[in-house]
Motif scaffolding. Structure first.
Motif, short mmCIF file in Angstrom:
data_model
loop_
_atom_site.label_atom_id
_atom_site.label_comp_id
_atom_site.label_asym_id
_atom_site.label_seq_id
_atom_site.Cartn_x
_atom_site.Cartn_y
_atom_site.Cartn_z
N TYR A 139 0.96 -1.16 0.02
CA TYR A 139 0.21 0.24 0.00
C TYR A 139 0.87 1.36 -0.06
O TYR A 139 2.07 1.40 0.43
CB TYR A 139 -0.88 0.17 1.00
N ASP A 158 2.59 -2.37 4.96
CA ASP A 158 2.22 -3.79 4.51
C ASP A 158 0.77 -3.92 4.57
O ASP A 158 -0.02 -4.88 3.74
CB ASP A 158 2.86 -4.82 5.50
N ALA A 159 -0.11 -3.17 5.24
CA ALA A 159 -1.52 -2.97 5.39
C ALA A 159 -1.96 -1.71 5.16
O ALA A 159 -1.20 -0.77 5.29
CB ALA A 159 -1.68 -3.51 6.84
#
Length: 262
Positions: A165, A219-220
């Motif tokens: 992201y 990562d998220a």
């Protein structure tokens, strides 16, 4: 005097950085010397490829997303967004100066493309490119403030590597935070495929003073509200000095640039 001008001297000539008298001398030599003339032309060819890689757009007047968002606050607009009327390549060329090329036996080494971007973790990286004004395109440094000229816009690029992201925002000298990519909601999913990707459109910053631009790879997904809050906290922790802000307190990797608006 050597048979050929050094690569660095020819690069400075191409960039218009030589004093007038020396520039005339080196230009005359390049016109008479096949090797130096070829090296000088190769710089223009390399810059043409550099310019064409990320074309800056022409823009329709009056389309300003950030200005509309700030209109009710009775304060100067900082970030001006515009949508493209049509895409065109930049019409001027300049060399982005880096270290002098290696030389062997008076001959210049093969021309290498400009060193750009900023590596932040493994194969991840980020780049802020400036263009669209009367000055040629250039890549902003993360090591020192980058002065913007009137009419110049910026584009943000990233190499995601394993990150999934991406998001970007800016903070002005008064601590006003503007979400850039996206304007609201959660961070964007990175583009598929390896290599560098460019966030859409360009951003023109209006007003004066310093503007910090932050690109975050995570990562998220992370909400722009959370990123904006982290930016405000970092601004306060820096004594309300946007040029002294530490990295935002969020997970992931980030790159920051300081732009000096005209």
């Amino acid at each position: 005097m050597s048979a050929h001008e050094s690569s660095w001297t020819l690069r400075r000539l191409h960039a218009g950085e030589l004093p007038a008298q020396e520039a005339q001398r080196v230009q005359a030599h390049a016109e008479a010397c096949e090797a130096c003339g070829a090296a000088l032309r190769s710089f223009a060819d390399a810059q043409a490829a550099f310019e064409a890689e990320v074309p800056f757009e022409r823009f329709e007047a009056g389309v300003e997303r950030a200005r509309a968002r700030q209109a009710s606050k009775d304060q100067a607009t900082r970030a001006q967004w515009v949508r493209p009327l049509m895409a065109v390549a930049a019409s001027v060329l300049v060399l982005v100066l880096a270290r002098p090329l290696l030389e062997t036996g008076g001959r210049t080494a093969p021309i290498q493309p400009p060193v750009t971007g900023n590596r932040i973790k493994g194969g991840a990286g980020a780049e802020l490119r400036i263009g669209g004004g009367v000055e040629p395109q250039r890549v902003a440094s993360t090591e020192a403030p980058e002065a913007l000229q009137p009419g110049e816009r910026v584009r943000l690029g990233y190499t995601a590597d394993a990150y999934r992201y991406v998001a970007a925002l800016s903070v002005d000298a008064q601590g006003e935070v503007t979400p850039l990519y996206p304007e609201s909601g959660d961070s964007l999913a990175v583009e598929p495929g390896a290599g560098q990707h460019w966030l859409p459109e360009s951003v023109e910053f209006t007003g004066a003073g310093a503007e910090r631009v932050v690109l975050v790879l995570t990562d998220a997904p992370v909400s722009m509200d959370a990123l904006s809050d982290a930016a405000r906290k970092a601004f306060v922790a820096a004594g309300r000095d946007v040029t002294r802000m530490a990295p935002l307190g969020v997970a992931g990797a980030q790159t920051q640039w300081i732009l000096q608006k005209p």
